[in-house]
Design a protein around this motif. Sequence first.
Motif, PDB file in Angstrom:
ATOM      1  N   LYS A 146       7.548 -11.595 -68.358  1.00  0.00           N
ATOM      2  CA  LYS A 146       6.410 -11.847 -67.940  1.00  0.00           C
ATOM      3  C   LYS A 146       5.910 -10.687 -66.943  1.00  0.00           C
ATOM      4  O   LYS A 146       4.720 -10.269 -67.339  1.00  0.00           O
ATOM      5  CB  LYS A 146       6.472 -13.029 -66.775  1.00  0.00           C
ATOM      6  CG  LYS A 146       6.590 -14.551 -67.427  1.00  0.00           C
ATOM      7  CD  LYS A 146       6.467 -15.527 -65.865  1.00  0.00           C
ATOM      8  CE  LYS A 146       6.601 -16.985 -66.608  1.00  0.00           C
ATOM      9  NZ  LYS A 146       6.831 -17.825 -65.478  1.00  0.00           N
ATOM     10  N   THR A 147       6.621  -9.658 -66.606  1.00  0.00           N
ATOM     11  CA  THR A 147       6.355  -8.632 -66.025  1.00  0.00           C
ATOM     12  C   THR A 147       5.951  -7.634 -67.028  1.00  0.00           C
ATOM     13  O   THR A 147       4.921  -6.963 -66.884  1.00  0.00           O
ATOM     14  CB  THR A 147       7.321  -7.974 -65.196  1.00  0.00           C
ATOM     15  OG1 THR A 147       7.796  -9.030 -64.019  1.00  0.00           O
ATOM     16  CG2 THR A 147       6.944  -6.545 -64.228  1.00  0.00           C
ATOM     17  N   ILE A 148       6.818  -7.514 -68.123  1.00  0.00           N
ATOM     18  CA  ILE A 148       6.495  -6.842 -69.181  1.00  0.00           C
ATOM     19  C   ILE A 148       5.168  -6.893 -69.659  1.00  0.00           C
ATOM     20  O   ILE A 148       4.163  -6.116 -69.948  1.00  0.00           O
ATOM     21  CB  ILE A 148       7.441  -6.889 -70.420  1.00  0.00           C
ATOM     22  CG1 ILE A 148       8.768  -6.528 -69.912  1.00  0.00           C
ATOM     23  CG2 ILE A 148       6.967  -6.250 -71.681  1.00  0.00           C
ATOM     24  CD1 ILE A 148       8.947  -4.635 -69.870  1.00  0.00           C
ATOM     25  N   LEU A 149       4.515  -8.160 -69.939  1.00  0.00           N
ATOM     26  CA  LEU A 149       3.517  -8.667 -70.441  1.00  0.00           C
ATOM     27  C   LEU A 149       2.179  -8.137 -69.546  1.00  0.00           C
ATOM     28  O   LEU A 149       1.188  -7.611 -69.859  1.00  0.00           O
ATOM     29  CB  LEU A 149       3.211 -10.288 -70.536  1.00  0.00           C
ATOM     30  CG  LEU A 149       4.054 -10.621 -71.791  1.00  0.00           C
ATOM     31  CD1 LEU A 149       4.103 -12.323 -71.660  1.00  0.00           C
ATOM     32  CD2 LEU A 149       3.650 -10.292 -73.205  1.00  0.00           C
ATOM     33  N   LYS A 150       2.392  -8.419 -68.333  1.00  0.00           N
ATOM     34  CA  LYS A 150       1.534  -8.024 -67.189  1.00  0.00           C
ATOM     35  C   LYS A 150       1.267  -6.430 -66.984  1.00  0.00           C
ATOM     36  O   LYS A 150       0.143  -5.613 -67.107  1.00  0.00           O
ATOM     37  CB  LYS A 150       1.750  -8.322 -65.906  1.00  0.00           C
ATOM     38  CG  LYS A 150       1.694  -9.956 -65.794  1.00  0.00           C
ATOM     39  CD  LYS A 150       1.915 -10.395 -64.475  1.00  0.00           C
ATOM     40  CE  LYS A 150       2.006 -11.999 -64.267  1.00  0.00           C
ATOM     41  NZ  LYS A 150       2.049 -12.552 -63.039  1.00  0.00           N
ATOM     42  N   ASP A 151       2.525  -5.849 -67.167  1.00  0.00           N
ATOM     43  CA  ASP A 151       2.551  -4.300 -67.115  1.00  0.00           C
ATOM     44  C   ASP A 151       1.797  -3.537 -68.334  1.00  0.00           C
ATOM     45  O   ASP A 151       0.735  -2.636 -68.091  1.00  0.00           O
ATOM     46  CB  ASP A 151       3.999  -3.588 -66.969  1.00  0.00           C
ATOM     47  CG  ASP A 151       4.558  -3.779 -65.644  1.00  0.00           C
ATOM     48  OD1 ASP A 151       3.872  -4.560 -64.669  1.00  0.00           O
ATOM     49  OD2 ASP A 151       5.661  -3.367 -65.673  1.00  0.00           O
ATOM     50  N   TYR A 152       1.995  -4.184 -69.523  1.00  0.00           N
ATOM     51  CA  TYR A 152       1.427  -3.762 -70.631  1.00  0.00           C
ATOM     52  C   TYR A 152      -0.124  -3.835 -70.492  1.00  0.00           C
ATOM     53  O   TYR A 152      -0.869  -2.870 -70.804  1.00  0.00           O
ATOM     54  CB  TYR A 152       1.728  -4.401 -71.891  1.00  0.00           C
ATOM     55  CG  TYR A 152       1.407  -3.801 -73.120  1.00  0.00           C
ATOM     56  CD1 TYR A 152       1.798  -2.590 -73.734  1.00  0.00           C
ATOM     57  CD2 TYR A 152       0.060  -4.525 -73.707  1.00  0.00           C
ATOM     58  CE1 TYR A 152       1.184  -2.075 -74.873  1.00  0.00           C
ATOM     59  CE2 TYR A 152      -0.372  -3.809 -74.810  1.00  0.00           C
ATOM     60  CZ  TYR A 152       0.328  -2.571 -75.498  1.00  0.00           C
ATOM     61  OH  TYR A 152      -0.196  -2.107 -76.912  1.00  0.00           O
ATOM     62  N   ASN A 153      -0.662  -4.989 -70.052  1.00  0.00           N
ATOM     63  CA  ASN A 153      -2.112  -5.062 -69.723  1.00  0.00           C
ATOM     64  C   ASN A 153      -2.620  -4.212 -68.788  1.00  0.00           C
ATOM     65  O   ASN A 153      -3.744  -3.859 -69.067  1.00  0.00           O
ATOM     66  CB  ASN A 153      -2.326  -6.628 -69.591  1.00  0.00           C
ATOM     67  CG  ASN A 153      -2.670  -7.284 -70.862  1.00  0.00           C
ATOM     68  OD1 ASN A 153      -3.367  -7.662 -71.415  1.00  0.00           O
ATOM     69  ND2 ASN A 153      -1.306  -8.063 -71.054  1.00  0.00           N
ATOM     70  N   PHE A 154      -1.869  -3.983 -67.667  1.00  0.00           N
ATOM     71  CA  PHE A 154      -2.503  -2.845 -66.779  1.00  0.00           C
ATOM     72  C   PHE A 154      -2.726  -1.519 -67.112  1.00  0.00           C
ATOM     73  O   PHE A 154      -3.664  -1.129 -67.222  1.00  0.00           O
ATOM     74  CB  PHE A 154      -1.143  -2.760 -65.697  1.00  0.00           C
ATOM     75  CG  PHE A 154      -1.399  -1.836 -64.673  1.00  0.00           C
ATOM     76  CD1 PHE A 154      -2.357  -2.268 -63.637  1.00  0.00           C
ATOM     77  CD2 PHE A 154      -1.174  -0.700 -64.490  1.00  0.00           C
ATOM     78  CE1 PHE A 154      -2.793  -1.388 -62.542  1.00  0.00           C
ATOM     79  CE2 PHE A 154      -1.536   0.145 -63.556  1.00  0.00           C
ATOM     80  CZ  PHE A 154      -2.146  -0.060 -62.548  1.00  0.00           C
ATOM     81  N   TYR A 155      -1.494  -1.105 -68.020  1.00  0.00           N
ATOM     82  CA  TYR A 155      -1.715   0.213 -68.570  1.00  0.00           C
ATOM     83  C   TYR A 155      -2.671   0.304 -69.492  1.00  0.00           C
ATOM     84  O   TYR A 155      -3.477   1.535 -69.625  1.00  0.00           O
ATOM     85  CB  TYR A 155      -0.311   0.884 -69.119  1.00  0.00           C
ATOM     86  CG  TYR A 155       0.737   1.278 -67.814  1.00  0.00           C
ATOM     87  CD1 TYR A 155       0.473   1.913 -66.951  1.00  0.00           C
ATOM     88  CD2 TYR A 155       1.730   0.192 -67.580  1.00  0.00           C
ATOM     89  CE1 TYR A 155       1.341   2.388 -65.851  1.00  0.00           C
ATOM     90  CE2 TYR A 155       2.760   0.546 -66.593  1.00  0.00           C
ATOM     91  CZ  TYR A 155       2.421   1.531 -65.626  1.00  0.00           C
ATOM     92  OH  TYR A 155       3.441   1.834 -64.658  1.00  0.00           O
ATOM     93  N   THR A 156      -2.803  -0.502 -70.500  1.00  0.00           N
ATOM     94  CA  THR A 156      -3.615  -0.405 -71.590  1.00  0.00           C
ATOM     95  C   THR A 156      -5.213  -0.686 -71.088  1.00  0.00           C
ATOM     96  O   THR A 156      -6.015  -0.089 -71.766  1.00  0.00           O
ATOM     97  CB  THR A 156      -3.554  -1.514 -72.748  1.00  0.00           C
ATOM     98  OG1 THR A 156      -3.402  -2.719 -72.296  1.00  0.00           O
ATOM     99  CG2 THR A 156      -2.136  -0.887 -73.262  1.00  0.00           C
TER     100      THR A 156
END
Length: 247
Positions: free
Chosen positions: A234-244
């Motif tokens: 879940k954190t990976i999914l959120k982090d990816y959206n944050f950076y992109t």
Amino acid sequence: MSELSISTTQNVTINFKAASVGERMLASLLDLLVKGAYIIVFSYLFFYLLELDRLLNGIDMWSRIAIMIIFFSPVLIYSVTLESIFEGQTIGKKLIKIKVVKIDGYQAGFGDYLTRWLFRIIENNMLGGLIGLIAMSVSSKTQRMGDMAAGTAIITLKNNVTINSTILEEIGETYSPVYPLVIKLSDNDMRIIKETFQIAQKNGDVETIQKLTAKILAVTGIKMQNPNQIEFIKTILKDYNFYTQNM
């Protein structure tokens, strides 16, 4: 409307809706109107305004044929050209929201579009297009002969899309990312991760979640800070959206 299951190169099965015969016929009709409009405009411009017919009368038959083929070539190669440029769509397909895809999970390429185009010549000119219509009607994936030969199908893009069916995750303005190395992944990677994770979580498939976690770690080089694999993904999914979203 039938279901179309596509197995990606990562061995993930994604379900799409195959475009109906009606949608495909309507898209073809719109493409026909586009080609008809080109012919009308061309004929008016070259034959009426530029009086091209006088030039054609002054040359031999083979030269006339060659000139006509050149001028009408956009109509002849319309579908294979636009599908190659727009990744499986023509103007008609864009308007109806349908698209050509490979049923093995790969992106369709020029060779696939060319195969479909060559078969279209046969299907449309034999029995007035009845062969193609019969093939689509009896195929479970609404494929005509060209699709079967190319290993393609046409899907509808009209599915109701929510945030759960995209790579997007709801993150607040104060969200603080944990794993910067997540940017090593692509949009397609994240889509597959999210779809696989949602299915596994729904079915209580712990083994798939473990394998998915191991794959993410191997590809990105991330060191887990949270031993809970579900929370990690879940954190990976959120982090990816944050950076992109903030690049």
